[in-house]
Design an enzyme around this catalytic site. Structure first.
Site, PDB file in Angstrom:
ATOM      1  N   ASN A  14       0.731   4.022   1.331  1.00 19.73           N
ATOM      2  CA  ASN A  14      -0.305   4.796   0.667  1.00 19.73           C
ATOM      3  C   ASN A  14      -1.093   5.400   1.823  1.00 19.73           C
ATOM      4  OD1 ASN A  14      -3.318   4.845  -0.216  1.00 19.73           O
ATOM      5  ND2 ASN A  14      -2.183   4.809  -2.149  1.00 19.73           N
ATOM      6  N   SER A  15      -1.148   6.716   1.878  1.00 19.26           N
ATOM      7  CA  SER A  15      -1.689   7.410   3.042  1.00 19.26           C
ATOM      8  C   SER A  15      -3.168   7.137   3.277  1.00 19.26           C
ATOM      9  CB  SER A  15      -1.492   8.921   2.899  1.00 19.26           C
ATOM     10  OG  SER A  15      -0.125   9.240   2.902  1.00 19.26           O
TER      11      SER A  15
END
Length: 187
Positions: free
Chosen positions: A39-40
């Protein structure tokens, strides 16, 4: 509050994270979501969304939707008159991302399994906006070809964030917006 900040407030990151990393949702870095994917970093996602400049009612493609967070943020930005299509290569992430997205109450956004050997959703093109949350070695022409007139594509290429635009006459322009690290884009 501007539109991107409002989207972040409405779609908290922790709703899209596996339970074992949820307590780290406020960490401004990438978090593992399984299957070698992340998840960036929130600051990176914010930068990308600002470059993309999503407007209400637009048709948006989210390539590498992962946990579903970016798809949900994009759906918030398009509003009920828009349409967001997320595509993801990892079947388990399609399942968990879709479930998280469904809980947001934004039925105009969906996540589906990406087709092997194909980037994006050419059958549903053109798109007003395309967001790619994985790093490409070179700019994929197949995604550029899915842009509508006056469309925008934001994609990390060789660790440089590119903003690619198609003019009303069909000309393509690109600009560079800093260096970023991403998991590799798989076509």
């Amino acid at each position: 509050m501007d539109r991107v900040s409002a989207a972040f407030a409405a779609m908290p990151r922790e709703l899209f994270l596996p339970s074992e990393v949820r307590t780290r949702a406020s960490y401004d870095g990438p978090l593992q979501i399984g299957h070698g994917q992340t998840n960036s970093q929130p600051r990176t996602v914010e930068d990308m969304l600002r470059l993309l400049d999503v407007r209400p009612g637009q048709r948006v493609l989210d390539v590498g939707s992962g946990s579903g967070w970016t798809t949900a943020l994009l759906a918030h930005l398009t509003g009920v008159t828009g349409r967001v299509r997320g595509v993801e290569r990892v079947p388990e992430l399609v399942t968990t991302g879709s479930a998280a997205l469904e809980r947001t109450g934004q039925p105009w956004a969906t996540i589906e399994a990406a087709t092997d050997g194909m980037l994006g959703l050419p059958r549903d093109a053109p798109f007003d906006r395309i967001l790619v949350s994985a790093g490409a070695a070179k700019l994929p022409e197949t995604l550029v070809n899915q842009l509508d007139s006056q469309g925008v594509l934001v994609i990390p290429v060789d660790n440089v964030m590119l903003r690619v635009t198609r003019s009303a006459s069909g000309d393509i322009a690109r600009s560079e917006h800093g260096r970023y690290s991403f998991v590799p884009l798989i076509d």
